[in-house]
Scaffold this motif. Sequence first.
Motif, PDB file in Angstrom:
ATOM      1  N   PHE A 214       0.863  -1.189   0.000  1.00 51.84           N
ATOM      2  CA  PHE A 214       0.000   0.000   0.000  1.00 51.84           C
ATOM      3  C   PHE A 214       0.897   1.234   0.000  1.00 51.84           C
ATOM      4  O   PHE A 214       2.108   1.138   0.221  1.00 51.84           O
ATOM      5  N   THR A 215       0.263   2.391  -0.264  1.00 51.99           N
ATOM      6  CA  THR A 215       1.012   3.644  -0.336  1.00 51.99           C
ATOM      7  C   THR A 215       0.417   4.658   0.631  1.00 51.99           C
ATOM      8  O   THR A 215      -0.802   4.750   0.760  1.00 51.99           O
TER       9      THR A 215
ATOM     10  N   MET B 274      -5.918  -5.009   8.841  1.00 54.55           N
ATOM     11  CA  MET B 274      -4.976  -6.121   8.789  1.00 54.55           C
ATOM     12  C   MET B 274      -5.593  -7.393   9.343  1.00 54.55           C
ATOM     13  O   MET B 274      -6.408  -7.355  10.267  1.00 54.55           O
ATOM     14  N   ASN B 275      -5.179  -8.498   8.752  1.00 54.86           N
ATOM     15  CA  ASN B 275      -5.431  -9.810   9.334  1.00 54.86           C
ATOM     16  C   ASN B 275      -4.247 -10.659   8.881  1.00 54.86           C
ATOM     17  O   ASN B 275      -4.399 -11.571   8.091  1.00 54.86           O
ATOM     18  N   THR B 276      -3.079 -10.273   9.321  1.00 53.62           N
ATOM     19  CA  THR B 276      -1.770 -10.737   8.824  1.00 53.62           C
ATOM     20  C   THR B 276      -1.576 -10.288   7.370  1.00 53.62           C
ATOM     21  O   THR B 276      -0.589  -9.654   7.038  1.00 53.62           O
ATOM     22  N   GLN B 277      -2.552 -10.612   6.522  1.00 49.99           N
ATOM     23  CA  GLN B 277      -2.579 -10.013   5.180  1.00 49.99           C
ATOM     24  C   GLN B 277      -3.490  -8.787   5.237  1.00 49.99           C
ATOM     25  O   GLN B 277      -4.081  -8.501   6.269  1.00 49.99           O
ATOM     26  N   ILE B 278      -3.640  -8.102   4.099  1.00 49.81           N
ATOM     27  CA  ILE B 278      -4.585  -6.983   4.062  1.00 49.81           C
ATOM     28  C   ILE B 278      -5.998  -7.533   3.884  1.00 49.81           C
ATOM     29  O   ILE B 278      -6.281  -8.288   2.963  1.00 49.81           O
TER      30      ILE B 278
ATOM     31  N   PHE C  98      -8.744  -5.266   4.183  1.00 50.14           N
ATOM     32  CA  PHE C  98      -9.418  -4.180   3.478  1.00 50.14           C
ATOM     33  C   PHE C  98      -8.425  -3.029   3.358  1.00 50.14           C
ATOM     34  O   PHE C  98      -7.712  -2.726   4.307  1.00 50.14           O
ATOM     35  N   TYR C  99      -8.420  -2.382   2.183  1.00 50.07           N
ATOM     36  CA  TYR C  99      -7.641  -1.152   2.033  1.00 50.07           C
ATOM     37  C   TYR C  99      -8.419  -0.245   1.097  1.00 50.07           C
ATOM     38  O   TYR C  99      -8.696  -0.605  -0.045  1.00 50.07           O
ATOM     39  N   GLY C 100      -8.830   0.910   1.587  1.00 48.02           N
ATOM     40  CA  GLY C 100      -9.593   1.817   0.737  1.00 48.02           C
ATOM     41  C   GLY C 100      -9.984   3.064   1.505  1.00 48.02           C
ATOM     42  O   GLY C 100      -9.491   3.311   2.620  1.00 48.02           O
ATOM     43  N   SER C 101     -10.878   3.847   0.918  1.00 49.17           N
ATOM     44  CA  SER C 101     -11.273   5.089   1.568  1.00 49.17           C
ATOM     45  C   SER C 101     -12.146   4.790   2.789  1.00 49.17           C
ATOM     46  O   SER C 101     -12.787   3.728   2.875  1.00 49.17           O
ATOM     47  N   SER C 102     -12.188   5.765   3.717  1.00 47.70           N
ATOM     48  CA  SER C 102     -13.040   5.603   4.903  1.00 47.70           C
ATOM     49  C   SER C 102     -14.497   5.461   4.477  1.00 47.70           C
ATOM     50  O   SER C 102     -15.254   4.709   5.080  1.00 47.70           O
TER      51      SER C 102
ATOM     52  N   SER D 180     -19.373   2.098   3.913  1.00 49.96           N
ATOM     53  CA  SER D 180     -20.491   1.509   3.176  1.00 49.96           C
ATOM     54  C   SER D 180     -20.381  -0.016   3.139  1.00 49.96           C
ATOM     55  O   SER D 180     -21.385  -0.707   3.097  1.00 49.96           O
ATOM     56  N   GLN D 181     -19.137  -0.517   3.210  1.00 51.12           N
ATOM     57  CA  GLN D 181     -18.982  -1.972   3.197  1.00 51.12           C
ATOM     58  C   GLN D 181     -19.294  -2.610   4.550  1.00 51.12           C
ATOM     59  O   GLN D 181     -19.919  -3.656   4.625  1.00 51.12           O
TER      60      GLN D 181
END
Length: 229
Positions: A26-27, A208-212, A214-218, A223-224
Amino acid sequence: MSKSLIECHNVSMMYQNGLAVDDVSFTINQGDFLVIAGENGSGKTTLMKGILGLKSLYSGQIKYPGVTPNKIGYLPQVIEIQKDFPASVFEVVMSGFVNQLNNRFFYPKDFKNKAIKNMKLLEIEHLSNTSFKDLSGGQRQRVLLARALCATETILFLDEPVASLDVNITKSLFELLGELNRHHGITIVMITHDVSDIIKQSTKVLRMNTQIDFYGSSEDYRSQFGGLD
Ligand code: ADP
C-alpha cells in the motif's frame, strides 16, 4: 494527485512462530489520515515497526519517496515506565528533536521556538514546568504528541494513542488529530483496534489480518461494513 510519502511493496515480516505480516502492499500519500485497524495480533504494530525501521523485513521493500525516515514523528503506546519519567513537560517535548541534534550539545533557539509553538498548538504551554509524572493521562498524550510534532512537519505515526483514556479525552484527542491533518498539513497514520470513533476524521482504512483484509477510503469502509455510527 498527491505526492506519495511511503510505499510498501509486498512486505512480509516474521517472528520465530511465523509470519506476522504477509505480502502487504500500500502507499501513504501526503495528506492521508490512514487508520490501521484489525484485531489484536493481526500484525498492525509489527507493520508500523517495519515502516519505522525498528524491525527488519523478511521480504519485500519499503520506499520513502517523500519523507526522510528520521523525520517521521512517532507516538508509541504509553508504557508504564514513561509515566514516571523524571522530566518537565518542556524537557519531554524538546526530546523530540534528539534525532536532529547531530553533534551539537545544545538545542538551537529555533528548536526551542518550535517546541513552544507545538505546546501552544496542543494547549499545554501552561504545563511547561510541570513534571511529566504529575500529569493526567490526557495531558500526557498531548505532551507526547507535541514531542512527536517536534520530530516532523510531515508525518506522524501513532500506536493506539487512546488505549487508557476516557471517552471525552479520546474524542478531543481525535478531533485534535483531525485538525492537525486538515489544517496543518500533517499526514497521520494511526493504529487502532476500534475504528468507530476515528473514522469521522480518517480518510483511509487499512484493515490487517496478517494479510490486508481491506484497504480503501473511509467512505468505502463505512459503506462496506456499515453500522459505525
Ligand atoms: P497487533 O499490533 O495487531 O496486535 P502485532 O503486530 O503486535 O499485532 O502481532 C502480530 C503477531 O506477531 C502476533 O501473533 C504476535 O503474537 C506476534 N508477535 C508480536 N510481537 C512479537 C515478538 N516480539 N516476538 C514474537 N512474536 C511476536
